[in-house]
Scaffold this motif. Structure first.
Motif, PDB file in Angstrom:
ATOM      1  N   MET A 117       0.528  -1.007   0.193  1.00  0.00           N
ATOM      2  CA  MET A 117      -0.168   0.132   0.078  1.00  0.00           C
ATOM      3  C   MET A 117       0.870   1.109   0.266  1.00  0.00           C
ATOM      4  SD  MET A 117      -2.058   0.524   3.802  1.00  0.00           S
ATOM      5  CE  MET A 117      -2.919  -0.574   3.489  1.00  0.00           C
ATOM      6  N   LEU A 118      -0.067   2.508  -0.688  1.00  0.00           N
ATOM      7  CA  LEU A 118       1.148   3.330  -0.763  1.00  0.00           C
ATOM      8  C   LEU A 118       1.257   4.440   0.833  1.00  0.00           C
ATOM      9  CD1 LEU A 118      -0.796   5.052  -3.885  1.00  0.00           C
ATOM     10  CD2 LEU A 118       1.356   4.475  -3.568  1.00  0.00           C
ATOM     11  N   PRO A 119       2.179   4.452   1.088  1.00  0.00           N
ATOM     12  CA  PRO A 119       2.255   5.248   2.489  1.00  0.00           C
ATOM     13  C   PRO A 119       1.183   6.355   2.778  1.00  0.00           C
ATOM     14  CG  PRO A 119       4.280   5.644   0.826  1.00  0.00           C
ATOM     15  CD  PRO A 119       3.604   5.390   0.336  1.00  0.00           C
ATOM     16  N   ARG A 120       0.513   7.682   1.541  1.00  0.00           N
ATOM     17  CA  ARG A 120      -0.432   7.688   1.850  1.00  0.00           C
ATOM     18  C   ARG A 120      -1.576   6.833   2.283  1.00  0.00           C
ATOM     19  NH1 ARG A 120      -0.305   8.654  -3.828  1.00  0.00           N
ATOM     20  NH2 ARG A 120      -1.863   7.749  -4.493  1.00  0.00           N
ATOM     21  N   GLU A 121      -1.760   6.071   1.815  1.00  0.00           N
ATOM     22  CA  GLU A 121      -2.934   5.125   2.360  1.00  0.00           C
ATOM     23  C   GLU A 121      -2.857   4.151   3.984  1.00  0.00           C
ATOM     24  OE1 GLU A 121      -4.215   3.304  -2.246  1.00  0.00           O
ATOM     25  OE2 GLU A 121      -2.512   2.077  -0.804  1.00  0.00           O
ATOM     26  N   ARG A 122      -1.461   4.570   4.373  1.00  0.00           N
ATOM     27  CA  ARG A 122      -0.819   3.722   5.458  1.00  0.00           C
ATOM     28  C   ARG A 122      -1.490   4.477   6.545  1.00  0.00           C
ATOM     29  NH1 ARG A 122       3.542   4.043   8.861  1.00  0.00           N
ATOM     30  NH2 ARG A 122       3.773   2.464  10.763  1.00  0.00           N
ATOM     31  N   ARG A 123      -1.101   5.586   6.188  1.00  0.00           N
ATOM     32  CA  ARG A 123      -1.067   7.142   7.048  1.00  0.00           C
ATOM     33  C   ARG A 123      -2.990   7.549   7.685  1.00  0.00           C
ATOM     34  NH1 ARG A 123       2.808   9.568   4.041  1.00  0.00           N
ATOM     35  NH2 ARG A 123       1.913  10.606   2.660  1.00  0.00           N
TER      36      ARG A 123
ATOM     37  N   LEU B  87      -5.364   5.059   6.964  1.00  0.00           N
ATOM     38  CA  LEU B  87      -5.839   4.292   7.739  1.00  0.00           C
ATOM     39  C   LEU B  87      -5.301   4.327   9.566  1.00  0.00           C
ATOM     40  CD1 LEU B  87      -7.332   1.187   7.687  1.00  0.00           C
ATOM     41  CD2 LEU B  87      -5.384   0.825   7.207  1.00  0.00           C
ATOM     42  N   LEU B  88      -3.922   4.314   9.559  1.00  0.00           N
ATOM     43  CA  LEU B  88      -3.690   4.895  11.045  1.00  0.00           C
ATOM     44  C   LEU B  88      -4.080   5.901  11.804  1.00  0.00           C
ATOM     45  CD1 LEU B  88       0.548   3.921  10.591  1.00  0.00           C
ATOM     46  CD2 LEU B  88      -1.217   2.639  11.596  1.00  0.00           C
ATOM     47  N   ALA B  89      -4.499   6.723  10.990  1.00  0.00           N
ATOM     48  CA  ALA B  89      -5.137   7.890  11.863  1.00  0.00           C
ATOM     49  C   ALA B  89      -6.986   7.917  11.585  1.00  0.00           C
ATOM     50  CB  ALA B  89      -5.457   9.186  10.023  1.00  0.00           C
ATOM     51  N   ARG B  90      -7.220   6.782  11.168  1.00  0.00           N
ATOM     52  CA  ARG B  90      -8.479   6.534  11.894  1.00  0.00           C
ATOM     53  C   ARG B  90      -8.454   5.719  12.431  1.00  0.00           C
ATOM     54  NH1 ARG B  90      -9.416   5.575   5.918  1.00  0.00           N
ATOM     55  NH2 ARG B  90      -8.895   3.552   5.972  1.00  0.00           N
ATOM     56  N   MET B  91      -7.854   5.539  12.903  1.00  0.00           N
ATOM     57  CA  MET B  91      -7.548   3.979  14.126  1.00  0.00           C
ATOM     58  C   MET B  91      -6.942   4.434  15.202  1.00  0.00           C
ATOM     59  SD  MET B  91      -5.958   0.547  12.787  1.00  0.00           S
ATOM     60  CE  MET B  91      -5.773  -0.270  13.526  1.00  0.00           C
TER      61      MET B  91
ATOM     62  N   TYR C  73      -0.568  -6.310   9.600  1.00  0.00           N
ATOM     63  CA  TYR C  73       0.475  -6.461   9.375  1.00  0.00           C
ATOM     64  C   TYR C  73       1.427  -5.256   8.348  1.00  0.00           C
ATOM     65  CZ  TYR C  73       1.589 -11.334  10.264  1.00  0.00           C
ATOM     66  OH  TYR C  73       1.635 -12.312  10.664  1.00  0.00           O
ATOM     67  N   ALA C  74       0.360  -4.852   7.632  1.00  0.00           N
ATOM     68  CA  ALA C  74       1.315  -3.938   6.635  1.00  0.00           C
ATOM     69  C   ALA C  74       1.019  -2.035   6.882  1.00  0.00           C
ATOM     70  CB  ALA C  74       0.098  -3.747   5.755  1.00  0.00           C
ATOM     71  N   ILE C  75       1.155  -2.463   8.252  1.00  0.00           N
ATOM     72  CA  ILE C  75       0.375  -0.648   8.989  1.00  0.00           C
ATOM     73  C   ILE C  75       1.713  -0.821   9.859  1.00  0.00           C
ATOM     74  CG2 ILE C  75      -1.656  -0.324   7.928  1.00  0.00           C
ATOM     75  CD1 ILE C  75      -2.366  -0.823  11.362  1.00  0.00           C
ATOM     76  N   SER C  76       1.803  -1.952   9.895  1.00  0.00           N
ATOM     77  CA  SER C  76       2.782  -1.805  11.389  1.00  0.00           C
ATOM     78  C   SER C  76       4.331  -1.553  11.017  1.00  0.00           C
ATOM     79  CB  SER C  76       2.898  -3.129  11.711  1.00  0.00           C
ATOM     80  OG  SER C  76       1.085  -3.637  11.950  1.00  0.00           O
ATOM     81  N   ASP C  77       5.053  -1.351  12.410  1.00  0.00           N
ATOM     82  CA  ASP C  77       6.680  -0.902  12.130  1.00  0.00           C
ATOM     83  C   ASP C  77       8.131  -2.058  12.221  1.00  0.00           C
ATOM     84  OD1 ASP C  77       6.175   1.922  10.649  1.00  0.00           O
ATOM     85  OD2 ASP C  77       5.377   2.518  13.468  1.00  0.00           O
ATOM     86  N   VAL C  78       7.012  -2.585  13.240  1.00  0.00           N
ATOM     87  CA  VAL C  78       8.051  -3.563  13.392  1.00  0.00           C
ATOM     88  C   VAL C  78       6.831  -5.324  14.517  1.00  0.00           C
ATOM     89  CG1 VAL C  78       8.703  -3.503  16.352  1.00  0.00           C
ATOM     90  CG2 VAL C  78       9.697  -4.458  14.905  1.00  0.00           C
TER      91      VAL C  78
END
Length: 305
Positions: free
Chosen positions: A188-194, A196-200, A276-281
């Motif tokens: 996924m693109l970085p903006r998509e990840r950001r 999704l994280l913002a919505r959470m 997995y896609a939105i996590s850092d480690v």
């Protein structure tokens, strides 16, 4: 030459095994039948619909007794001899030797001169009963097999340790996951990840845990380790994907030590790949695990472990 008739006798179908079984079922030289001791294992939340197979599946009626250090199931399925006789396999693969059903199957296969293969994931590090009688029975059972399948060297060492003869072959077949599925979602693109994280409501570093919530998985140690970082609130978020009897205690621990822990419950494969896609480690704090397939998933998703 007709295809080899292969029967696999196993406790339940898991999502991980379903992938492998379907690959075997698609092989032109194999006629596969999977014989199940039960439709599902109450220690896990996956549903049989998550484990659809493209081969013949026989679910044996029977009784399940829960026991032992990890509330492990013992299966008694009187119909196992009938199922093996009807399938008449050239090779019978047993996914264990710890239940009466397996003992009956082993004895019947020896009587009918069916080639027997043990598929084992046990290691010396696993928690178990160390009584001398148990060790003697294991040694007797493990010597009934013609060959063995293990996912790695620790499992091979354990089989030799409990009595698998040195002159019988041990095939190393590493456990696997659907790498392409996790690789696709991790792209996924970085903006998509950001977004999704913002919505959470997550704005910091994301640590991911995937697995059962039981003491031996070490999640309590992971929570304490994050607390020891003494980071500002929200700087680190722990995503916990899974369920189990330790969940309530882990929730209370996270609140007590001030860790932002999000309990996501059991996730479908698509939703899990998204986490997995939105996590850092990815963190794997388990005390003992035969083969942590979640590590495969994390690495396929591009996460450091």
């Amino acid at each position: 030459m007709p295809p080899m008739k292969l029967a696999i006798l196993t406790n339940v179908i898991t999502p991980y095994r379903a992938i492998l079984f379907n690959c075997l079922a698609g092989h032109p030289e194999i006629n596969l039948a999977v014989i199940l001791l039960s439709r599902r294992d109450n220690r896990h939340d996956w549903h049989p619909s998550d484990c659809l197979l493209n081969c013949k599946v026989i679910t044996l009626p029977g009784i399940t007794v829960w026991h032992g250090l990890q509330n492990y199931p013992l299966y008694l399925n009187p119909g196992v001899i009938r199922a093996i006789r009807q399938e008449a396999p050239d090779v019978l693969v047993c996914g264990g030797y710890d239940s009466p059903t397996f003992w009956v199957a082993i004895g019947y296969a020896r009587y009918r001169q069916i080639r027997l293969v043990l598929w084992s994931e046990s290691t010396k590090a696993d928690r178990r009963n160390h009584a001398w009688l148990t060790a003697l029975i294991k040694r007797k059972l493990v010597r009934q097999f013609d060959s063995y399948i293990v996912p790695g060297a620790p499992q091979m060492d354990y089989l030799r340790h409990i009595g698998a003869p040195e002159d019988r072959p041990v095939v190393v077949a590493p456990n696997c996951v659907d790498n392409a599925h996790f690789q696709t979602r991790s792209g996924m693109l970085p903006r998509e990840r950001r977004a999704l994280l913002a919505r959470m409501g997550i704005h910091g570093f994301v640590v991911l845990y995937v697995g059962r919530l039981v003491h031996e998985k070490g999640v309590q140690d992971l929570i304490h380790a994050i607390a020891a970082l003494r980071m500002p609130v929200g700087a680190v978020t722990l995503l916990i994907c899974g369920s189990g009897p330790a969940e309530e205690g882990l929730r209370q621990l996270a609140l007590r030590v001030g860790v932002d822990a999000r309990f996501q419950g059991f996730l479908t494969p698509d939703n899990l790949a998204l986490h997995y896609a939105i996590s850092d480690v990815f963190a794997f704090p388990t005390y003992s695990d035969p083969w942590g397939l979640v590590i495969n998933e994390a690495m396929a998703s591009g996460l450091p472990v």
